[in-house]
Design an enzyme around this catalytic site. Structure first.
Site, PDB file in Angstrom:
ATOM      1  N   CYS A 144      -8.785  16.093  14.915  1.00 27.53           N
ATOM      2  CA  CYS A 144      -8.780  15.977  15.315  1.00 27.53           C
ATOM      3  C   CYS A 144      -9.859  17.625  15.313  1.00 27.53           C
ATOM      4  CB  CYS A 144      -7.330  17.424  15.757  1.00 27.53           C
ATOM      5  SG  CYS A 144      -7.613  17.807  17.584  1.00 27.53           S
ATOM      6  N   GLU A 204      -2.408  19.771   7.736  1.00 29.73           N
ATOM      7  CA  GLU A 204      -3.377  21.373   7.981  1.00 29.73           C
ATOM      8  C   GLU A 204      -3.758  22.005   7.277  1.00 29.73           C
ATOM      9  OE1 GLU A 204      -3.160  22.276  12.209  1.00 29.73           O
ATOM     10  OE2 GLU A 204      -4.440  23.240  12.395  1.00 29.73           O
ATOM     11  N   CYS A 241      -4.173  25.706  19.408  1.00 31.71           N
ATOM     12  CA  CYS A 241      -5.073  24.382  20.397  1.00 31.71           C
ATOM     13  C   CYS A 241      -4.098  24.364  21.771  1.00 31.71           C
ATOM     14  CB  CYS A 241      -4.931  23.178  19.902  1.00 31.71           C
ATOM     15  SG  CYS A 241      -3.386  22.136  20.402  1.00 31.71           S
ATOM     16  N   SER A 247       5.155  19.902  13.228  1.00 33.16           N
ATOM     17  CA  SER A 247       4.904  21.333  13.375  1.00 33.16           C
ATOM     18  C   SER A 247       5.308  21.584  15.086  1.00 33.16           C
ATOM     19  CB  SER A 247       3.755  22.048  12.705  1.00 33.16           C
ATOM     20  OG  SER A 247       3.718  23.634  13.420  1.00 33.16           O
TER      21      SER A 247
HETATM   22  S1  SF4 Z   1      -1.748  19.596  18.758  1.00 30.73           S
HETATM   23 FE1  SF4 Z   1      -3.600  20.177  18.854  1.00 30.73          FE
HETATM   24  S2  SF4 Z   1      -5.161  20.523  16.908  1.00 30.73           S
HETATM   25 FE2  SF4 Z   1      -3.339  18.600  16.980  1.00 30.73          FE
HETATM   26  S3  SF4 Z   1      -4.276  16.717  17.041  1.00 30.73           S
HETATM   27 FE3  SF4 Z   1      -3.325  17.829  19.041  1.00 30.73          FE
HETATM   28  S4  SF4 Z   1      -4.877  18.733  20.306  1.00 30.73           S
HETATM   29 FE4  SF4 Z   1      -4.962  17.946  18.064  1.00 30.73          FE
END
Ligand code: SF4
Length: 290
Positions: A100, A130, A199, A228
């Site tokens: 991402c 992550e 995010c 998560s």
């Molecule tokens: S949850 Fe947030 S960090 Fe994870 S893929 Fe979606 S936008 Fe990206």
């Protein structure tokens, strides 16, 4: 008509990063055919991963499992530099990166801070891919903490001049704030991220649950056990005093959960597709919720 209500969280479900990662695997399967190797579950959702497996994606953890001349994709969670090096040293046909962009942003920030000589404290969950990917962007001088109580055991002087904090993108906004407050109280020179590392998708979905918690008797969160941000939605509801259940599929709903409930909230983690939400709504309708 029954007075029993369903309230849908808005926003819920797929975020842009998940959409993008799944599209990368889908397009690779369309263009090059099976098998396509994916390092780790591309996103943490059983329905999505099983669907891609059916189409010929093979999910692996160890790059050694990828045969020569294959196509490899990194998951949305990102990978440590060691994995990139291992993969590029192999004779692979192509490598695509579905990390991402918001995880990537944290990687860039972290590498810059590391080069500038900062000790870095990362707030995140041990063993989450992550966190492994982010911590693996640099060689040493980075320390993982999961809770406020971990701060005391950090092997860093309280007056250290160069110290910075970064976080996993999918944490609880409130808990992270309180850990950062405690870090600031401990390390007077702590440098905060320029922009929030958690995010927008994680934040917005938590905000939506906070709003609906006041009017719901319980909250059903659609998401996988290893997701998560889905777990954080469930915990948030519980912290706000309402029962919450995390399920992959509608058939997991237990009628006992709904006994005495008038209003059921429904949300979905950032990796859960809307079709699963529709399944839950249809199931709740069979119990007279509208
Ligand atoms: S949850 Fe947030 S960090 Fe994870 S893929 Fe979606 S936008 Fe990206």
């Amino acid at each position: 008509m029954s007075s029993k209500r369903i309230i849908l969280a808005n926003p819920r479900g797929f975020c842009a990063g998940v959409d993008r990662a799944i599209a990368i695997v889908d397009k690779a399967l369309d263009k090059y055919g099976a098998p396509i190797y994916v390092r780790h579950e591309v996103v943490h959702n059983k329905y999505v991963v099983d669907g891609l497996k059916d189409r010929g994606a093979i999910f692996i953890e160890d790059i050694e499992e990828v045969p020569e001349n294959s196509i490899l994709i990194y998951s949305a969670h990102g990978v440590p530099l060691s994995v990139r090096l291992q993969a590029t040293a192999k004779n692979l046909q192509m490598i695509f990166d579905a990390t991402c962009p918001l995880v990537n942003k944290v990687h860039v920030e972290l590498k810059t801070l590391h080069k500038q000589g900062y000790a870095i404290v990362m707030i995140g969950h041990k063993n989450h891919p992550e966190v492994e990917g982010t911590m693996g962007q640099v060689d040493g001088n980075i320390y993982l903490i999961e809770t406020e109580s971990d701060i005391a055991s950090l092997p860093l002087r309280r007056d250290i001049e160069k110290i910075a904090v970064v976080t996993q993108t999918t944490l609880s906004v409130d808990e992270t704030k309180s850990i950062i407050d405690q870090l600031q109280a401990t390390f007077c020179n702590l440098r905060l991220p320029k922009n929030e590392d958690i995010c927008y998708a994680t934040q917005n979905r938590q905000d939506a649950v906070k709003k609906m918690a006041t009017v719901c008797d319980l909250l059903i969160v659609i998401g996988s056990k290893n997701s998560s941000n889905s777990n954080r939605l469930k915990e948030l509801a519980e912290n706000l005093g309402i029962r919450s259940y995390l399920i992959d599929f509608a058939h997991e709903i237990d009628e006992k959960w709904l006994k005495g409930a008038n209003t059921v909230g429904v949300s979905a983690g950032a990796s859960a597709p809307e079709v699963l939400v529709e399944g839950v709504i249809a199931k709740l309708k069979t119990y007279d919720f509208n």
